[in-house]
Design a protein around this motif. Structure first.
Motif, short mmCIF file in Angstrom:
data_model
loop_
_atom_site.label_atom_id
_atom_site.label_comp_id
_atom_site.label_asym_id
_atom_site.label_seq_id
_atom_site.Cartn_x
_atom_site.Cartn_y
_atom_site.Cartn_z
N LEU A 33 0.81 -1.22 0.00
CA LEU A 33 0.00 0.00 0.00
C LEU A 33 0.84 1.27 0.00
O LEU A 33 0.49 2.25 -0.66
CB LEU A 33 -0.94 0.00 1.21
N PHE A 34 1.95 1.26 0.74
CA PHE A 34 2.69 2.50 0.95
C PHE A 34 4.04 2.56 0.23
O PHE A 34 4.69 3.60 0.27
CB PHE A 34 2.91 2.73 2.45
N VAL A 35 4.48 1.47 -0.40
CA VAL A 35 5.74 1.48 -1.13
C VAL A 35 5.53 1.06 -2.58
O VAL A 35 5.78 1.82 -3.52
CB VAL A 35 6.80 0.57 -0.46
N LEU A 36 5.06 -0.16 -2.78
CA LEU A 36 4.95 -0.70 -4.14
C LEU A 36 3.90 0.04 -4.97
O LEU A 36 4.16 0.42 -6.12
CB LEU A 36 4.62 -2.19 -4.08
N TRP A 37 2.70 0.26 -4.40
CA TRP A 37 1.65 0.93 -5.15
C TRP A 37 2.01 2.38 -5.51
O TRP A 37 1.85 2.78 -6.67
CB TRP A 37 0.33 0.88 -4.37
N PRO A 38 2.52 3.21 -4.57
CA PRO A 38 2.95 4.55 -4.97
C PRO A 38 4.07 4.54 -6.01
O PRO A 38 4.10 5.39 -6.90
CB PRO A 38 3.43 5.18 -3.65
N LEU A 39 4.98 3.55 -5.90
CA LEU A 39 6.08 3.48 -6.86
C LEU A 39 5.56 3.18 -8.26
O LEU A 39 5.92 3.84 -9.24
CB LEU A 39 7.07 2.41 -6.43
N LEU A 40 4.68 2.20 -8.38
CA LEU A 40 4.11 1.85 -9.68
C LEU A 40 3.25 3.00 -10.22
O LEU A 40 3.23 3.26 -11.43
CB LEU A 40 3.29 0.57 -9.57
N SER A 41 2.53 3.69 -9.31
CA SER A 41 1.72 4.83 -9.73
C SER A 41 2.59 5.95 -10.28
O SER A 41 2.24 6.59 -11.29
CB SER A 41 0.88 5.34 -8.55
N ALA A 42 3.73 6.20 -9.64
CA ALA A 42 4.64 7.24 -10.12
C ALA A 42 5.17 6.89 -11.50
O ALA A 42 5.27 7.76 -12.38
CB ALA A 42 5.79 7.42 -9.13
#
Length: 311
Positions: A33-42
């Motif tokens: 939720l707080f590392v992988l998802w924001p990274l892929l979203s970026a």
């Protein structure tokens, strides 16, 4: 009875796996939720044009082209990158160099060395925000402790954070003061693993402290040096809190303290002074920062691990 025991033994691995999964699941959920998802979203949003925080259309590599090749964005990008590189080199030389000397001094177990270990590590537990505000007060040109001390020897007030030539160095000094204890204890732990017989044999052969540090201890603590080097590089390119607190979001004065973290933040979310906000370009900068950190870290780890084996 025997069949019951065999059944219990067969069931045990399944229960153990379930127990391990139940322990790992909360951590995995947080990471996703707080590392992988924001990274892929970026990564995804870096290829879109934005109206405020709303993506309006796919534009390919246009955001990357702007931040790398179109002025004034490219000038800001390379200026911030230059300061991150300067920060890494300065921290490697001054912070980690001083940490090596302190670790060697603590290794000699002089009287009170345990108290000094606590004193050296104490600033590390402080918040970076607190450290930034503390040193901003110390460096104040009118009532700061540093200028008051210099006044005692006849040196006039120096605008440490207001001068382009001293601002970045002042912030780096505050960062060194904050984090010096961490590499010191990492290197000290590596030194304590060096066999006492090796050190005693070197002493019997007439080796002084300089030879002992450079020819014996330094090669033998290669794993600790690898850890310190990699963490210093990652920290230098993720540098944000202390520059933000001490110099502001624009990297004043005149961009002399601007780093990629500040530039990314004000590009993505805007600032009261620049008024520029482009979430697409901000995402492109975030992706570039990730690629730089991940790429250089992978290459450095490969080289440093090879050095450990050769030594």
């Amino acid at each position: 009875m025997n069949s019951g025991r065999r059944h219990t033994k067969k069931a045990f691995p399944w229960r153990r796996s379930l127990w391990i999964a139940s322990l790992l699941t909360p951590a995995l959920v947080v990471m996703v939720l707080f590392v992988l998802w924001p990274l892929l979203s970026a990564f995804r949003l870096a290829f879109y044009e934005f109206n405020g925080l709303q993506p309006t259309g796919f534009i390919g590599f246009e955001n990357f082209r702007k931040v790398l090749f179109e002025q004034p964005y490219s000038d800001w990008t390379y200026n911030a990158l230059k300061h991150n590189i300067i920060a890494f080199v300065a921290l490697m030389v001054f912070e980690n160099g001083t940490a090596f000397l302190l670790a060697y001094a603590l290794l000699k177990a002089l009287p009170g060395h345990r108290i000094h270990q606590v004193i050296v590590f104490l600033p590390v537990v402080l918040s970076a925000v607190i450290v930034g505000f503390l040193w901003k007060l110390f460096l104040h040109p009118l009532f700061g402790l540093v200028n008051q001390t210099l006044a005692l020897v006849g040196i006039g007030a120096i605008p440490w954070l207001g001068n382009e030539h001293t601002a970045l160095g002042s912030i780096l000094f505050a960062n060194v003061w904050h984090w010096l204890g961490f590499p010191t204890l990492v290197l000290l732990a590596g030194m304590q693993r060096v066999s006492k017989e090796v050190i005693e044999a070197a002493r019997l052969d007439g080796a002084g402290d300089y030879v002992l540090m450079t020819r014996i201890i330094w090669p033998l603590i290669a794993p600790s040096v690898t850890i310190v080097t990699i963490l210093t590089f990652i920290g230098s390119f993720n540098w944000f809190e202390i520059p933000y607190v001490m110099a502001g979001l624009t990297g004043s004065p005149g961009g002399a303290t601007d780093v990629l973290g500040l530039y990314f933040y004000r590009t993505a979310f805007g600032s009261t002074t620049t008024g520029i906000q482009d979430f697409g370009q901000g995402s492109a900068l975030a992706v570039m920062m990730f690629i730089i950190v991940a790429g250089v870290t992978a290459i450095a780890l490969r080289y440093l691990r090879r050095r450990e084996i050769e030594l």
